[in-house]
Design an enzyme around this catalytic site. Structure first.
Site, PDB file in Angstrom:
ATOM      1  N   ASP A  15       0.488  -0.958   0.111  1.00  0.00           N
ATOM      2  CA  ASP A  15       0.305  -0.009  -0.119  1.00  0.00           C
ATOM      3  C   ASP A  15       0.954   1.485   0.322  1.00  0.00           C
ATOM      4  O   ASP A  15       0.601   2.396  -0.580  1.00  0.00           O
ATOM      5  CB  ASP A  15      -1.356   0.051   0.982  1.00  0.00           C
ATOM      6  CG  ASP A  15      -1.926  -1.271   0.997  1.00  0.00           C
ATOM      7  OD1 ASP A  15      -2.546  -1.332   0.280  1.00  0.00           O
ATOM      8  OD2 ASP A  15      -2.328  -1.515   2.330  1.00  0.00           O
ATOM      9  N   ARG A  95       0.069   2.291  17.027  1.00  0.00           N
ATOM     10  CA  ARG A  95       0.164   3.074  16.028  1.00  0.00           C
ATOM     11  C   ARG A  95       0.384   4.700  16.688  1.00  0.00           C
ATOM     12  O   ARG A  95       0.488   5.542  15.919  1.00  0.00           O
ATOM     13  CB  ARG A  95      -1.674   2.636  15.789  1.00  0.00           C
ATOM     14  CG  ARG A  95      -1.274   2.040  14.858  1.00  0.00           C
ATOM     15  CD  ARG A  95      -0.760   1.984  13.669  1.00  0.00           C
ATOM     16  NE  ARG A  95      -0.698   0.953  12.495  1.00  0.00           N
ATOM     17  CZ  ARG A  95      -0.256   1.086  11.387  1.00  0.00           C
ATOM     18  NH1 ARG A  95       0.764   1.635  11.324  1.00  0.00           N
ATOM     19  NH2 ARG A  95      -0.218  -0.537  10.854  1.00  0.00           N
ATOM     20  N   ASP A 124      -7.061   1.183  11.902  1.00  0.00           N
ATOM     21  CA  ASP A 124      -4.838   1.580  12.403  1.00  0.00           C
ATOM     22  C   ASP A 124      -5.951   3.697  11.531  1.00  0.00           C
ATOM     23  O   ASP A 124      -4.955   3.827  12.299  1.00  0.00           O
ATOM     24  CB  ASP A 124      -4.461   1.146  11.410  1.00  0.00           C
ATOM     25  CG  ASP A 124      -3.902  -0.288  12.088  1.00  0.00           C
ATOM     26  OD1 ASP A 124      -3.373  -0.071  13.341  1.00  0.00           O
ATOM     27  OD2 ASP A 124      -3.558  -1.105  11.217  1.00  0.00           O
ATOM     28  N   SER A 176      -2.022  -9.664   3.936  1.00  0.00           N
ATOM     29  CA  SER A 176      -1.150  -8.182   4.415  1.00  0.00           C
ATOM     30  C   SER A 176      -0.434  -8.748   5.881  1.00  0.00           C
ATOM     31  O   SER A 176      -0.680  -8.931   6.979  1.00  0.00           O
ATOM     32  CB  SER A 176      -2.795  -7.420   4.547  1.00  0.00           C
ATOM     33  OG  SER A 176      -2.643  -6.383   5.517  1.00  0.00           O
TER      34      SER A 176
HETATM   35  N1  ARG Z   1      -6.395  -6.193  13.531  1.00  0.00           N
HETATM   36  C1  ARG Z   1      -5.133  -5.836  14.252  1.00  0.00           C
HETATM   37  C2  ARG Z   1      -5.536  -4.491  15.126  1.00  0.00           C
HETATM   38  O1  ARG Z   1      -6.852  -4.337  14.901  1.00  0.00           O
HETATM   39  C3  ARG Z   1      -3.909  -5.989  13.070  1.00  0.00           C
HETATM   40  C4  ARG Z   1      -4.625  -5.056  12.172  1.00  0.00           C
HETATM   41  C5  ARG Z   1      -3.279  -5.103  11.102  1.00  0.00           C
HETATM   42  N2  ARG Z   1      -2.736  -6.547  10.366  1.00  0.00           N
HETATM   43  C6  ARG Z   1      -2.470  -6.471   9.412  1.00  0.00           C
HETATM   44  N3  ARG Z   1      -2.999  -7.773   9.088  1.00  0.00           N
HETATM   45  N4  ARG Z   1      -1.772  -5.141   8.411  1.00  0.00           N
HETATM   46  O2  ARG Z   1      -4.599  -4.122  15.806  1.00  0.00           O
END
Ligand code: ARG
Length: 404
Positions: A15, A95, A124, A176
């Site tokens: 991405d 994050r 995120d 991902s």
């Molecule tokens: N579901 C998890 C969260 O919201 C991980 C999100 C990112 N996962 C990813 N495979 N890119 O904290």
């Protein structure tokens, strides 16, 4: 408003690689790529080259691994924060620190916008944007994945191929993956069907428990004020502790999770996690709290743990409630000192021993042997008063003929 200078949260994944190119074609602005290294073993020179080669004029790769573990992961550990009873929150904890990094670099560079590569249906974007807005409400936020023309990851892959952008994934292995020291999150591909058990290639840092060594391994973790400071009597930095436990746990098949979870935006998602270090530390820390916290604090703290986990998951790290709960948690950790010995064996984590100078356990009170110092007679009076309201209630009901 067309920005003049933008900082892009850049990982080098599909991405964000596509995004830098796309931004350079869409805006007449200077693009600065920013990567926060949360311990995912980034080859910074290669990543910088890649960012510059894709359209950025400057690239930062900032090593935040110690800060991440000591100021972010340790807070979650002390609180016992695990989302929906299972997920140790690796991505979610990372994050806010990345949001802070973006804001700091935007200020340093005098940039007017921050760009992130989160999708429009995930958590995120919420965490990033709420974090950025809280830290600096004036910064413009751009989320290309919510606006651009690509309908799916395959479209992005086609664009990357057309524009000669090197990408880490192929159409055959379309996961991902988000990783940092606190854990790895893997989604997409076959995992999107909840009836598929996870393919072995969905796991990055743990061996299959069935294939792990037939010899159990023991480790000793020493805690001070709820924070681990040494493994097997060797003092290590915060990041080194998690890294070491990821390795030991990973080779013993510890820390795999396959979960369906509730996202902030209400969608359910299915994800595979690996968090050997985080799960070992949570188990050891909880064990020490059982020894050192009084009953009421321990019970109350379980509710706080759940609230704290939800705040982290929901992107509310920089919120007043989070700050207030952190103060509560820190107060409880003053006596969480001592050591825990664990055994790791084929995906199983077993506590073998726990000890603390602040232990509230009294063998003289607990024992069933002749050394027993507990006054058994005192239990009689306690139970009499403790059960009195209920005894009274039943007597009254019986006297007026109410059956329930
Ligand atoms: N579901 C998890 C969260 O919201 C991980 C999100 C990112 N996962 C990813 N495979 N890119 O904290």
């Amino acid at each position: 408003m067309n920005p003049k200078k933008i900082v892009v949260a850049y990982s080098g994944g599909l991405d964000t690689s596509v995004m830098v190119k796309w931004l350079s074609e869409k805006y007449d602005a200077e693009i600065i790529a920013v990567t926060g290294d949360l311990g995912q073993e980034i080859d910074s020179a290669a990543l910088e080259d890649k960012a510059l080669g894709t359209g950025a004029s400057k690239a930062y790769v900032v090593d935040l691994s110690e800060e991440f573990v000591s100021d972010y992961c340790w807070k979650a550990l002390k609180a016992g924060a695990v989302y929906e009873g299972q997920y140790p929150l690796a991505t979610a904890i990372g994050r806010p620190l990345l949001a802070k990094l973006m804001v700091d670099i935007a200020h340093k560079e005098n940039a007017d916008a921050v760009v992130h590569g989160c999708t429009g249906k995930g958590n995120d974007q919420v965490r990033f944007e709420v974090g950025i807005k809280t830290l600096d409400p004036e910064l413009q936020i751009i989320a290309p994945l919510r606006d651009w023309e690509f309908k799916c990851r395959e479209d992005e892959i086609d664009y990357a191929i057309e524009k000669n952008i090197p990408i880490p994934i192929t159409k055959e292995k379309p996961y991902s993956i988000d990783d940092n020291l606190w854990g790895v999150a893997t989604e997409c591909g076959e995992l999107e069907d909840t009836t598929n058990s996870p393919p072995e290639d969905a796991f990055q840092i743990t061996v299959n428990p069935k294939a792990a060594s037939g010899e159990p391994e023991q480790i000793k973790i020493i805690f001070e004020k709820g924070v681990p400071v040494a493994i097997d009597d060797v003092e290590l930095s915060a990041a080194q502790i998690v890294k070491t436990l990821n390795e030991i746990g990973g080779r013993n098949g510890i820390g795999r999770l396959d979960i369906v979870e509730n996202r902030v935006v209400g969608i359910k998602s299915r994800e595979v996690y690996e968090a050997p270090g985080a799960m070992i530390l949570h188990a050891a820390h909880l064990e020490l709290e059982k020894l050192t916290l009084d009953k009421d604090s321990f019970r109350y703290k379980q509710n706080v743990a759940n609230a704290y986990a939800n705040l982290i998951y929901d992107g509310l790290w920089f919120s007043p409630l989070f700050e207030a709960l952190t103060a509560f948690v820190d107060k409880t950790q003053e006596t969480v000192n001592g050591e825990v010995i664990l055994e790791l064996y084929k995906g199983n984590l077993t506590v073998l021993s726990r000890s603390s100078a602040n232990s509230l356990y009294s063998k003289e009170l607990a024992t069933y042997s002749a050394d027993d110092e507990f006054d058994h007679k005192s239990a009689e009076g306690f139970i009499h008063l403790y059960g009195l309201p209920f005894e009274t209630m039943t007597k009254i009901k019986n006297s007026i003929g109410v059956t329930q």
